[in-house]
Design a protein around this motif. Structure first.
Motif, short mmCIF file in Angstrom:
data_model
loop_
_atom_site.label_atom_id
_atom_site.label_comp_id
_atom_site.label_asym_id
_atom_site.label_seq_id
_atom_site.Cartn_x
_atom_site.Cartn_y
_atom_site.Cartn_z
N PRO A 101 0.83 -1.21 0.00
CA PRO A 101 0.00 0.00 0.00
C PRO A 101 0.87 1.26 0.00
O PRO A 101 2.02 1.22 0.40
N ALA A 102 0.27 2.35 -0.48
CA ALA A 102 0.99 3.62 -0.59
C ALA A 102 1.60 4.04 0.74
O ALA A 102 2.63 4.70 0.78
N GLU A 103 0.96 3.63 1.85
CA GLU A 103 1.44 4.08 3.16
C GLU A 103 2.67 3.32 3.63
O GLU A 103 3.18 3.57 4.72
N ALA A 104 3.16 2.37 2.82
CA ALA A 104 4.31 1.58 3.26
C ALA A 104 5.53 2.45 3.54
O ALA A 104 6.40 2.10 4.31
N MET A 105 5.59 3.60 2.89
CA MET A 105 6.63 4.56 3.25
C MET A 105 6.08 5.97 3.13
O MET A 105 5.09 6.19 2.45
N PRO A 106 6.73 6.95 3.79
CA PRO A 106 6.22 8.31 3.78
C PRO A 106 6.03 8.83 2.36
O PRO A 106 6.78 8.45 1.45
N ALA A 107 5.06 9.71 2.17
CA ALA A 107 4.66 10.15 0.83
C ALA A 107 5.80 10.78 0.05
O ALA A 107 5.85 10.68 -1.16
N GLU A 108 6.74 11.44 0.75
CA GLU A 108 7.79 12.13 0.00
C GLU A 108 8.91 11.20 -0.45
O GLU A 108 9.80 11.61 -1.18
#
Ligand SMILES: Nc1ncnc2c1ncn2[C@@H]1O[C@H](COP(=O)(O)OP(=O)(O)OP(=O)(O)O)[C@@H](O)[C@H]1O
Ligand SMILES: Nc1ncnc2c1ncn2[C@@H]1O[C@H](COP(=O)(O)OP(=O)(O)OP(=O)(O)O)[C@@H](O)[C@H]1O
Ligand SMILES: [Mg+2]
Ligand SMILES: [Mg+2]
Lengths: 342, 347
Positions: A5-12
């Motif tokens: 999922p996209a949240e696996a690492m911080p957005a930046e």
């Protein structure tokens, strides 16, 4: 499947490298041995930044880049990459087939523009090849090649020429155009301007910065030229014998290094300023980089470190957070090391 | 033999080049590689030569060593004179590659270090054997003495355990160690002149710093002069007493290291100095660049060789007339119509 999922690492964060290791089996006088080219390396590269990797020859910089781009199999660790749709892929777990669509998002530019370009291919074929592999039509390719040549400051009429007709700096631009062909998100530039003359290197560095802005590119920039890395990188990691010894904001590290090896590297750079030589501040690091087959005990830098104590020979320092950066030295807080004077 | 038409060299002068011209005959025509190059080296000084790739730095020193390629054509008006001991002017430009004098001088009074040590060191012999051969050839001594000298030299270039290193093959050494062995070989007959062609370009900054320190201390100790070729301005600032800047086969500026860095007179020197990122400099978004690229040596522009890229060029003058060499205080000179009238864009 290894899409996270996209949240696996911080957005930046665009790429996250975790516990990366690469060990090679090498022959020695007395049989087989293990060469630890890269050992437990972790870092994040943020979207749109330039992340610099510095260190002496053999410290593992190119191996890190190759592992990140999956040109080598990892011995340990994983590489997370944020795809253009925002999802995160663990690319260390993908097979070659699953890797193919992701590969276009990560490209590499090499040091040696001579050997990395096939002399029997025209610029059109060299630059268009990655697109034809991905199924573009002839007309699409021709148009895109012309556009890319213009982007890197070469005339579109040159498309029919062969690489030998170009200078080193121009060949480097051909390599850049080729890397841009598939609109990658990340470009790893391994000593991309090191072999060029100062004025040609300056032109190509400016070009890389312009392209970064224009196409929202992220760079992993590998070089042994510390002046160049200071100019182009937002953050840097300093490597010694396969490990990161210091990581943080470029400006802060250059102003006040916290690892003795970083201090030694900065101190070794000959500066284009004859007055500095007469002030005689330059400290020359003694000895050679030890062998990665048989690294020293404890902190690998201790035999060359002017500040080393018994503890350094016995105990490997952890990479720890000190004052907003990461440092692998037992004495990071106590040492007042010399940075670069403005 | 000396040339009667040239004024005698002053006693401090070791090497003197005047109007040296070298072209190459190729399938695509004639390349003018070195055009009217004039420079000199005094005893015990370090002359740094900088300039872009292809500007003729290596060809000029190959002409000194009489090691030009077969297709080279030398201009008749040039002279290269060498006065090794202060009492005889040798006209090297009149010598052939394999003349007895040149074989004596190469590896004897003039030592040479190349950019890539692997091309100069033979892979099939130990470094000791290679040094011993040169020593035996020039000193006419026996093996035992030559071996002792080889060990002494390897120690002098600060290789660890010289007694052991003497029996190593080049491939058993790291890049920095090979470069030291190469320096030992170049120094084996106490040269008065060392020609170092990009000796540190292939090395790490840390190894480069070690080699530069080594060369400086050897120069102090042995009193030899050095021609140091590089395209790295940091290295020149670190080692040179005087500097010559080359562009398209010409020396466009020479002067003391301070004048070149702090008061450059030629627009090319000024532009080069501005295009290097400097450590600790306030971060600038863009590096200064020189527009365009070095012209093709098959088609050298008319007039000033730099006018096609120069910000100050006057098309009518610079595009047609080769500039005169303008002289300034402190032995500085620049090949530019407007030298001395431009803003000095040093540091
Ligand atoms: N395919 C390989 N097989 C065995 N050893 C290797 C291989 N590739 C690299 N190495 C070793 O791994 C270590 C790290 O090499 P790497 O090329 O990553 O260094 P680097 O920091 O890029 O150096 P340089 O500045 O010279 O390019 C070195 O000791 C090297 O000899
Ligand atoms: N044997 C040859 N035949 C034809 N042209 C040659 C030959 N040797 C050198 N040249 C040309 O002469 C010019 C000067 O070359 P030279 O090697 O002196 O440059 P340089 O200043 O040493 O460059 P670099 O910094 O790349 O070593 C170049 O244009 C080169 O291509
Ligand atoms: Mg590398
Ligand atoms: Mg050269």
């Amino acid at each position: 499947m290894s899409v996270l999922p996209a949240e696996a690492m911080p957005a930046e964060v665009l790429v996250r490298v975790e516990g990366l290791s690469k060990h090679f089996g090498v022959k020695t006088g007395s049989g087989q041995a293990l060469l630890r080219a890269v050992d437990d390396v972790s870092f994040d590269i943020r979207k749109g930044e330039t992340f610099g990797l510095v260190g002496e020859s053999g410290s593992g910089k190119s191996t890190v880049a190759r592992l990140m781009l999956r040109a080598y199999r990892l011995t340990a660790g994983r590489v997370l990459f944020r795809l253009s749709d925002g999802t995160v892929a663990d690319i260390s777990a993908l097979d070659d087939r699953a890797m193919r669509p992701i590969r276009r998002e990560m490209q590499m530019i090499f040091q040696d523009p001579y050997s990395s370009l096939n002399p029997r291919m025209t610029l059109r074929d060299l630059i268009g090849e990655p697109m034809s592999v991905h199924g573009a039509t002839r007309a699409e390719i021709d148009a895109r090649v012309a556009e890319l040549l213009a982007c890197v400051g070469l005339r579109p009429e040159y498309a029919g020429r062969y690489p030998h007709a170009f200078s080193g700096g121009q060949r480097q631009r051909i390599g850049i155009a080729r890397a841009l062909a598939l609109s990658p998100a990340l470009i790893a530039a391994d000593e991309a301007v090191s072999a060029l003359d100062v004025s040609v290197a300056a032109q190509n560095i400016n070009l890389l910065q312009d392209l970064q802005e224009q196409f929202d590119l992220t760079y992993l920039f590998i070089t042994h030229d510390l002046g160049m890395v200071e100019h182009i990188s937002n953050r840097i990691a300093v490597m010694y014998l396969g490990r990161i010894v210091e990581l943080g904001e470029t400006e802060e590290i250059f102003a006040r290094p916290m690892h003795p090896y970083t201090e030694a590297l900065l101190g070794a750079v000959p500066q284009p300023d004859p007055r500095k030589r007469r002030s005689g501040r330059r400290q020359v690091l003694k000895g050679e980089v030890p062998s990665a087959v048989n690294p020293p005990s404890g902190c690998a830098f201790h035999p060359r470190c002017p500040y080393a104590t018994e503890r350094c020979a016995a105990e490997l320092p952890a990479l720890r957070e000190v004052g907003g950066r990461q440092v692998r030295c037992h004495f990071a807080e106590e040492l007042a090391l010399q940075g670069v004077e403005a | 033999m000396s040339n009667p038409t040239l004024p005698p060299m002053p006693s401090e002068r070791l090497l003197d080049l005047r109007d040296v011209q070298v072209g190459f005959a190729t399938r695509d025509g004639r390349v003018a590689a070195v055009n009217s190059v004039t420079y000199h080296v005094d005893r015990g000084e370090v002359l740094g030569i900088v300039g872009e790739s292809g500007s003729g730095k290596s060809v000029t020193v190959r002409a000194i060593m009489r090691l030009l390629a077969k297709n080279a054509v030398e201009g008749a008006g040039g002279s290269i004179r060498f006065n090794p001991d202060g009492d005889r002017e040798l006209l090297l430009s009149a010598e052939h590659k394999n003349s007895r004098l040149m074989r004596e001088i190469r590896g004897g009074r003039i030592g040479m270090i190349f950019q890539e040590p692997m091309t100069a060191l033979s892979p099939v012999h130990t470094v000791g054997t290679q040094i011993m051969r040169t020593v035996m050839l020039h000193r006419k001594c026996g093996r035992t003495e030559a071996r002792a000298r080889a060990v002494e030299l390897l120690g002098k270039v600060q290789l660890p355990n010289p007694e052991e290193m003497v029996d190593r093959y080049p491939h058993q050494m790291s890049g920095g160690m090979r470069q030291r062995a190469m320096i030992a070989l170049a120094l084996c007959c106490d040269p008065v002149l060392l020609i170092a062609d990009e000796p540190t370009t292939a090395l790490d900054v840390t190894t480069e710093a070690q080699i530069l320190d080594l060369l400086k201390s050897l120069q102090d100790e042995l009193g030899m002069a050095i021609i140091f070729i590089t395209h790295n301005f940091g290295v020149v600032a670190d080692i040179a007493d005087r500097v010559a800047v080359m562009y398209l086969g010409r020396i466009v500026e020479t002067g003391s290291v301070d004048d070149i860095f702090y008061a450059p007179k030629h627009p090319y020197t000024q532009a080069l100095l501005q295009s290097i990122p400097r450590l600790g400099q306030a971060r600038v978004r863009r590096l200064k660049t020189i527009r365009g690229s070095v012209p093709d040596p098959y088609n050298v522009p008319k007039g000033c060789p730099f006018h096609t890229r120069c910000d100050f060029a006057d098309a009518a003058l610079c595009g047609t007339e080769l500039p005169p060499r303008k002289a300034f205080a402190g032995d500085q000179s620049a090949l530019c119509h407007f030298a001395g009238e431009l803003r000095e864009a040093g540091q």
